[in-house]
Motif scaffolding. Structure first.
Motif, PDB file in Angstrom:
ATOM      1  N   LEU A  34       0.862  -1.180   0.000  1.00 57.52           N
ATOM      2  CA  LEU A  34       0.000   0.000   0.000  1.00 57.52           C
ATOM      3  C   LEU A  34       0.901   1.234   0.000  1.00 57.52           C
ATOM      4  N   THR A  35       1.208   1.715  -1.192  1.00 57.27           N
ATOM      5  CA  THR A  35       2.205   2.785  -1.317  1.00 57.27           C
ATOM      6  C   THR A  35       1.659   4.064  -1.937  1.00 57.27           C
ATOM      7  N   VAL A  36       0.391   4.074  -2.310  1.00 60.18           N
ATOM      8  CA  VAL A  36      -0.194   5.273  -2.917  1.00 60.18           C
ATOM      9  C   VAL A  36      -1.392   5.728  -2.095  1.00 60.18           C
ATOM     10  N   GLN A  37      -1.680   7.014  -2.193  1.00 62.00           N
ATOM     11  CA  GLN A  37      -2.865   7.579  -1.540  1.00 62.00           C
ATOM     12  C   GLN A  37      -4.099   7.176  -2.349  1.00 62.00           C
ATOM     13  N   TRP A  38      -5.085   6.616  -1.687  1.00 59.48           N
ATOM     14  CA  TRP A  38      -6.302   6.197  -2.369  1.00 59.48           C
ATOM     15  C   TRP A  38      -7.246   7.378  -2.526  1.00 59.48           C
ATOM     16  N   ASP A  39      -7.974   7.363  -3.647  1.00 62.44           N
ATOM     17  CA  ASP A  39      -9.074   8.298  -3.866  1.00 62.44           C
ATOM     18  C   ASP A  39     -10.264   7.479  -4.353  1.00 62.44           C
ATOM     19  N   ALA A  40     -11.373   8.148  -4.592  1.00 59.91           N
ATOM     20  CA  ALA A  40     -12.592   7.431  -4.983  1.00 59.91           C
ATOM     21  C   ALA A  40     -12.410   6.670  -6.290  1.00 59.91           C
ATOM     22  N   ALA A  41     -11.648   7.223  -7.240  1.00 65.46           N
ATOM     23  CA  ALA A  41     -11.439   6.536  -8.523  1.00 65.46           C
ATOM     24  C   ALA A  41     -10.624   5.257  -8.332  1.00 65.46           C
ATOM     25  N   LEU A  42      -9.574   5.322  -7.526  1.00 66.17           N
ATOM     26  CA  LEU A  42      -8.770   4.126  -7.258  1.00 66.17           C
ATOM     27  C   LEU A  42      -9.615   3.080  -6.536  1.00 66.17           C
ATOM     28  N   ALA A  43     -10.421   3.516  -5.582  1.00 63.94           N
ATOM     29  CA  ALA A  43     -11.291   2.585  -4.860  1.00 63.94           C
ATOM     30  C   ALA A  43     -12.320   1.950  -5.800  1.00 63.94           C
ATOM     31  N   ALA A  44     -12.877   2.727  -6.711  1.00 62.00           N
ATOM     32  CA  ALA A  44     -13.850   2.177  -7.667  1.00 62.00           C
ATOM     33  C   ALA A  44     -13.186   1.132  -8.557  1.00 62.00           C
ATOM     34  N   ASN A  45     -11.953   1.380  -8.973  1.00 57.07           N
ATOM     35  CA  ASN A  45     -11.212   0.413  -9.777  1.00 57.07           C
ATOM     36  C   ASN A  45     -10.938  -0.856  -8.972  1.00 57.07           C
TER      37      ASN A  45
END
Length: 157
Positions: A34-45
């Motif tokens: 887990l090395t990147v900041q999550w956003d809604a688009a990453l979570a949707a993917n």
């Protein structure tokens, strides 16, 4: 008040809620990938990829709910011929981990597709007593995306 633990599909959870969960530094502490900041688009993917597992394998990851409120995600993902179990909880729900894992493992024991399940844990995880008490044994180490994980196996038959 009694805590009711239920499982739902990840697609029933708002992506922003999962993104917030996965952006908490306390969650990342034992997740070396887990090395990147999550956003809604990453979570949707992420949700879409986990839903593909359900289509492909007939099983996948769930959202875990405590009294109807999202507290984390996890479940089984087919890796080759093995079913790997993962569990990622929100920090305020860390105390529910054993209960949720037990409920998921009861599912695995009842499912003929899973004669055993595997667990991959980073070497930073030192508290492995519950895993061993349930009969899991370490079967080695593996490298995944350049990171070493301890591999455990639990017979379900």
């Amino acid at each position: 008040m009694k805590t009711e633990i239920t499982f739902a599909r990840l697609s029933e959870i708002e992506p922003v809620e999962i993104a917030t969960h996965m952006s908490d530094p306390r969650v990342a502490e034992h997740m070396p990938l887990l090395t990147v900041q999550w956003d809604a688009a990453l979570a949707a993917n992420f949700i879409a990829k986990k839903e593909e597992c359900w289509v492909r394998d007939g099983l996948g990851h769930w959202a875990f709910l405590s009294n109807g409120r999202y507290v984390g995600w996890g479940g089984f993902q087919k890796e080759g011929d093995e079913w790997d179990f993962g569990l990622v909880l929100k920090p305020e729900a860390f105390g529910l981990g054993i209960r949720i894992a037990r409920q998921a493992l009861d599912f695995a024991i009842a499912d003929d597709r899973m004669p055993f399940v595997t667990f991959l844990l980073p070497p930073t995880r030192k508290n492995l007593g519950a895993l061993k008490r349930h009969g899991a044994r370490q079967v080695g180490q593996i490298e995944y995306d350049g990171t070493t994980f301890l591999k455990f196996r639990l017979e379900t038959e």
